[in-house]
Scaffold this motif. Structure first.
Motif, short mmCIF file in Angstrom:
data_model
loop_
_atom_site.label_atom_id
_atom_site.label_comp_id
_atom_site.label_asym_id
_atom_site.label_seq_id
_atom_site.Cartn_x
_atom_site.Cartn_y
_atom_site.Cartn_z
N PRO A 85 0.81 -1.23 0.00
CA PRO A 85 0.00 0.00 0.00
C PRO A 85 0.84 1.27 0.00
CG PRO A 85 -0.92 -1.61 1.53
CD PRO A 85 0.41 -2.15 1.08
N ALA A 86 2.00 1.24 0.65
CA ALA A 86 2.86 2.43 0.67
C ALA A 86 3.43 2.70 -0.72
CB ALA A 86 3.99 2.25 1.68
N SER B 219 2.03 2.17 -3.48
CA SER B 219 0.98 2.75 -4.31
C SER B 219 0.55 4.12 -3.81
CB SER B 219 -0.25 1.83 -4.33
OG SER B 219 0.07 0.57 -4.88
N PHE B 220 0.81 4.41 -2.53
CA PHE B 220 0.33 5.64 -1.91
C PHE B 220 1.03 6.89 -2.47
CE2 PHE B 220 0.79 8.81 1.53
CZ PHE B 220 -0.54 9.13 1.75
N GLY B 221 2.36 6.86 -2.49
CA GLY B 221 3.11 8.02 -2.94
C GLY B 221 2.73 8.48 -4.33
N PRO B 222 2.73 7.57 -5.33
CA PRO B 222 2.34 7.98 -6.68
C PRO B 222 0.91 8.51 -6.75
CG PRO B 222 3.54 5.91 -6.75
CD PRO B 222 3.30 6.21 -5.30
N ALA B 223 0.00 7.91 -5.98
CA ALA B 223 -1.39 8.37 -6.00
C ALA B 223 -1.50 9.78 -5.44
CB ALA B 223 -2.28 7.41 -5.19
N ILE B 224 -0.77 10.07 -4.37
CA ILE B 224 -0.80 11.40 -3.77
C ILE B 224 -0.23 12.44 -4.73
CG2 ILE B 224 0.34 12.83 -2.03
CD1 ILE B 224 -1.96 11.48 -0.82
N VAL B 225 0.94 12.15 -5.27
CA VAL B 225 1.62 13.13 -6.13
C VAL B 225 0.88 13.35 -7.44
CG1 VAL B 225 3.75 13.60 -7.40
CG2 VAL B 225 3.86 12.66 -5.09
N SER B 226 0.30 12.29 -7.99
CA SER B 226 -0.43 12.42 -9.25
C SER B 226 -1.85 12.92 -9.04
CB SER B 226 -0.49 11.07 -9.98
OG SER B 226 -1.28 10.15 -9.24
N PHE C 51 -6.53 8.65 -7.66
CA PHE C 51 -6.80 7.55 -6.73
C PHE C 51 -7.74 6.51 -7.34
CE2 PHE C 51 -5.29 10.92 -4.03
CZ PHE C 51 -4.58 10.27 -3.04
N THR C 52 -7.75 6.42 -8.66
CA THR C 52 -8.60 5.44 -9.34
C THR C 52 -8.27 4.02 -8.86
OG1 THR C 52 -8.66 6.86 -11.29
CG2 THR C 52 -9.35 4.56 -11.57
N ASN C 53 -9.26 3.36 -8.31
CA ASN C 53 -9.11 1.98 -7.81
C ASN C 53 -7.98 1.83 -6.80
OD1 ASN C 53 -11.24 0.90 -9.36
ND2 ASN C 53 -9.89 0.64 -11.13
N TYR C 54 -7.60 2.94 -6.18
CA TYR C 54 -6.48 2.89 -5.23
C TYR C 54 -6.77 1.94 -4.06
CZ TYR C 54 -3.51 4.43 -1.37
OH TYR C 54 -2.65 4.45 -0.29
#
Length: 250
Positions: free
Chosen positions: A198-199, A201-208, A211-214
């Protein structure tokens, strides 16, 4: 029986505990910087072409090498989790208290976020690649991919690092852990993204900001990690006494 322990404020906010949190932050930062950085580098070299077999191998190898190093440098301080799913699986087996595990999560997520912000800054990349489901892969299939892949990872952690009977296997634990992650990325990468973390995947989701299907990359890894903790921790190490507060995995 499952050996979950809540823990105390004294243990979770001790000097040793904060050293462990810092180690998790740094090691996760290094791992995500190299792993996500390899994906950004591939995009830069190929002008954002679709990931081909050679690119998949390169990204998998980068993650395997980076995790091997990350686990190695943090192992003697924090246990070298670098992954909320690993921490959760070890908590299920009583190797870390719930309160300390939550603080591990916080620092792992912060390490990932800082790594991705640094990558965006130094590469001038318009976006940071996120984990996502491939075309034709449904949510259920993606979750199953992440469950199985993360189960393999956490099971490997138990067998090579957390089992009191591991013997000399503990010496090669970082290598085995890096190898299973690289192999699982090769298997799951083209379908679910092969996160297992989960970590990660977290950083890229935050910066981009995408959060699609995150949520898949929390649900799948936590189920897989929890199952590994139940099976290895409860079945194979079931006769052992609950882990005391001072252990390889604080």
């Amino acid at each position: 029986m499952v050996k979950i322990a809540v823990g105390t404020l004294g243990d979770s906010f001790s000097v040793a505990a904060f050293k462990a949190y810092t180690a998790e932050f740094i090691a996760t930062l290094l791992f995500v910087f190299a792993g996500v950085g390899s994906a950004i580098a591939y995009g830069a070299l190929t002008k954002d072409a679709a990931l081909d077999p050679a690119g998949l191998v390169a990204v998998a190898v980068a993650h395997a090498f980076a995790l091997f190093v990350g686990v190695s440098v943090a192992a003697n301080i924090s246990g070298g989790h670098l992954n909320p799913a690993v921490t959760f699986g070890l908590a299920i087996g009583g190797n870390i208290t719930i309160l300390t595990a939550i603080l591990y999560w916080v620092h792992q997520l912060l390490g990932s976020m800082v790594a991705c912000f640094l990558l965006k800054f130094v590469t001038n990349a318009p976006t940071v690649p996120i984990h996502g489901l491939a075309s034709g892969v449904g949510i259920f299939e993606g979750i199953v991919f992440e469950i199985v892949a993360t189960f393999g990872l956490v099971y490997t952690v138990y067998a090579t690092a957390a089992d009191p009977k591991k013997g000399s296997l503990g010496i090669i634990a970082p290598i085995a852990i890096g190898f299973i992650v690289g192999a699982n990325i090769l298997a799951a990468g083209p379908f679910s993204g092969g996160s297992m973390n989960p970590a990660r995947s977290f950083g890229p989701a935050i910066v981009s900001g995408d959060f699609t299907n995150y949520w898949i990359y929390w649900v799948g890894p936590l189920i897989g990690g929890g199952l590994a903790g139940l099976i290895y921790g409860d079945v194979f190490i079931g006769s052992y006494a609950p882990v005391p507060t001072s252990e390889n995995y604080p």
